[in-house]
Design a protein around this motif. Structure first.
Motif, short mmCIF file in Angstrom:
data_model
loop_
_atom_site.label_atom_id
_atom_site.label_comp_id
_atom_site.label_asym_id
_atom_site.label_seq_id
_atom_site.Cartn_x
_atom_site.Cartn_y
_atom_site.Cartn_z
N ALA A 58 0.83 -1.22 0.00
CA ALA A 58 0.00 0.00 0.00
C ALA A 58 0.86 1.26 0.00
O ALA A 58 0.44 2.31 -0.51
N ILE A 59 2.07 1.19 0.57
CA ILE A 59 2.94 2.37 0.61
C ILE A 59 3.22 2.86 -0.80
O ILE A 59 3.18 4.07 -1.09
N CYS A 60 3.50 1.92 -1.70
CA CYS A 60 3.78 2.29 -3.09
C CYS A 60 2.55 2.94 -3.73
O CYS A 60 2.65 3.99 -4.40
N PHE A 61 1.41 2.31 -3.54
CA PHE A 61 0.16 2.85 -4.10
C PHE A 61 -0.15 4.25 -3.54
O PHE A 61 -0.50 5.16 -4.28
N ASN A 62 -0.01 4.39 -2.22
CA ASN A 62 -0.37 5.67 -1.59
C ASN A 62 0.56 6.80 -2.00
O ASN A 62 0.13 7.95 -2.17
N ASN A 63 1.84 6.50 -2.17
CA ASN A 63 2.77 7.53 -2.64
C ASN A 63 2.43 7.96 -4.07
O ASN A 63 2.50 9.14 -4.41
N ALA A 64 2.07 6.97 -4.89
CA ALA A 64 1.65 7.29 -6.26
C ALA A 64 0.36 8.12 -6.23
O ALA A 64 0.20 9.07 -7.01
N HIS A 93 -2.93 -8.75 0.77
CA HIS A 93 -3.53 -7.79 1.70
C HIS A 93 -2.59 -6.65 2.08
O HIS A 93 -3.04 -5.64 2.63
N GLU A 94 -1.30 -6.79 1.77
CA GLU A 94 -0.37 -5.69 2.04
C GLU A 94 -0.68 -4.46 1.20
O GLU A 94 -0.26 -3.35 1.52
N ALA A 95 -1.41 -4.67 0.11
CA ALA A 95 -1.77 -3.55 -0.78
C ALA A 95 -3.15 -3.00 -0.46
O ALA A 95 -3.68 -2.18 -1.22
N ALA A 96 -3.73 -3.42 0.66
CA ALA A 96 -5.11 -3.04 0.98
C ALA A 96 -5.27 -1.52 1.14
O ALA A 96 -4.49 -0.88 1.84
#
Length: 450
Positions: A58-64, A93-96
């Motif tokens: 999710a960190i990658c997604f949220n930064n994007a 689920h880490e990308a939740a």
């Protein structure tokens, strides 16, 4: 490439992908959008094809997402959210997505409300998606009072049928969930304020009295010890605004009663110190009398203006009447179509003129002030004063004051009033206007010659 060739010691992990995303965010080049999306896609591809055991995070997604938030890019925000939800469905689920993820999307949708069609429907769609995430185990997506407040807020920006009723439905849903044990969704001051704001903008009949009921409910919760629900000035002013739109005598009376209640609470209860009525509060109450067109509208409007002036003289500067409050009071006096009402309107106009002469005063009678009084006098048959004001407006407009231009209604009203007095009076009035216009033209020509 090394990873695909079987060299797992060089398999990229979430830190690797995040570093690349942050680099493209920092450089903010024309290629940043495409490269960020490609990096996110690559992270998912490597994991779901079994090349690397590192799950998308999710960190990658949220930064994007933060990058696309700054760019106002709703399309790519929703694209990333779709991918995050799909990752959860596939077991990553880490990308939740969590509350911050959905809040960021809602915030951007609200910012782009003029460009987003069906804003409320899209907001409700996000709420349903959050509930679906909770059902498959992503408890970090459980909606809170903040999320519900943001969704209710979209109703205030949307032209939705019965939006007041829809806001109340969402409020009731929050109450039911809170009663069932979900304390994070319990309505608070912001929630009630958002609902009342929607009610004030709704065109449903009698909705202002529903807003009053909600206000009473907030006061009751406060008395019972609920410190998270305290009506503030925003709440009170939204209710007053709603009452002003009801256009009834009862609504105007309730508006004045609410002003008194605000004053009482602000003086007796420390929790209500920011609920003291201000110029917006009084202006709404005056507007309620103007729209009610009740026999006592002029008297009540003038009394409220006097009350504001008295408070201002006592040091409550936030209650000092501005040009808008004075104009609303004039309107309240003119709409009842009586000589008594017009006498009050004239007095208020004179007070504006006196205020305008004081150093530093922001109160200035404008074209609306004079046109309103002109139309009022014409309606009650005082042709002499109506013509005097018409000539004044013409003269001011000739000096370059664009806002003082007499409109067609002014001429029609004066002509109708003269006609009602008989042919001789009408002819005399028209002749007087021609002479006045001629003198004005001569004066203008003399100035040009000089």
């Amino acid at each position: 490439s090394e990873c695909k060739a079987g060299n797992n010691r060089l398999a990229p992990n979430s830190y690797s992908f995040n570093a690349v995303i942050n680099a493209w965010v920092a450089c903010d080049s024309p290629r940043s959008t495409s490269r960020i999306l490609e990096t996110i896609d690559q992270a998912q591809e490597l994991y779901f094809t079994g090349v690397t055991p590192c799950k998308p995070h999710a960190i990658c997604f949220n930064n994007a997402m933060r990058y696309f938030t700054d760019k106002g890019d709703v399309v790519n925000m929703l694209r990333l959210l779709d991918q995050m939800e799909l990752c959860v469905e596939k077991g990553a689920h880490e990308a939740a997505p969590d509350l911050r993820t959905y809040a960021a999307v809602l915030h951007l949708l609200a910012q782009q409300n003029t460009k987003v069609s069906n804003l409320f429907d899209k907001a409700m769609g996000l709420l349903r998606r959050m509930k679906a995430q909770v059902q498959i185990g992503n408890t970090r997506a459980r909606p809170t009072a903040t999320i519900y407040g943001m969704i209710i807020g979209t109703l205030a920006m949307s032209k939705v049928d019965k939006r007041g009723s829809r806001a109340l439905e969402l409020l009731d849903e929050m109450k039911r969930l809170a009663a069932a044990g979900d304390k994070d969704v319990k309505p608070n001051t912001v929630t009630y304020s958002s609902v009342i704001n929607v009610l004030a903008k709704s065109e449903e009949d009698g909705i202002a009295f529903t807003a009053l009921t909600l206000l009473a409910e907030m006061e009751s919760l406060r008395r019972e010890g609920d410190s998270s629900v305290v009506p503030n000035l925003i709440c009170f002013n939204a209710v007053l605004n709603a009452l002003a739109k009801e256009k009834t005598r009862e609504a105007a009376l309730r508006a004045e009663q609410l002003l008194d209640r605000m004053t009482e609470l602000s003086q007796k209860d420390p929790a209500y110190t920011d609920s003291r009525p201000d110029v917006v509060s009084f202006a709404s109450a005056i507007s309620a009398w103007a729209s009610a067109r009740a026999p006592e509208s002029a008297e009540r409007a003038e009394a409220l203006i006097s009350r504001m002036e008295r408070l201002a003289n006592e040091g409550q500067t936030d209650a000092a009447p501005d040009w808008l409050a004075y104009n609303k009071a004039i309107l309240a006096c003119t709409t009842i179509k009586s000589v008594n009402g017009m006498a009050r309107a004239e007095k208020i106009l004179q007070r504006m003129e006196e205020m305008s002469e004081k150093p530093g005063s922001s109160v200035q009678p404008d074209g609306f002030s004079y046109r309103s009084v002109l139309l009022g006098w014409a309606t009650v048959g005082n042709t002499e004063r109506a013509q005097e004001l018409l000539h004044f407006l013409e003269a001011e407009y000739a000096k370059g004051r664009q806002g003082f231009k007499p409109d067609g209604n002014c001429y029609k009203a004066v002509d109708a009033a003269l006609q009602a007095k008989g042919p001789q009076v009408r002819k005399k009035g028209q002749k007087r206007r021609v002479v006045a216009k001629s003198k004005e033209t001569e004066s203008s020509e003399e100035d040009d010659t000089t």
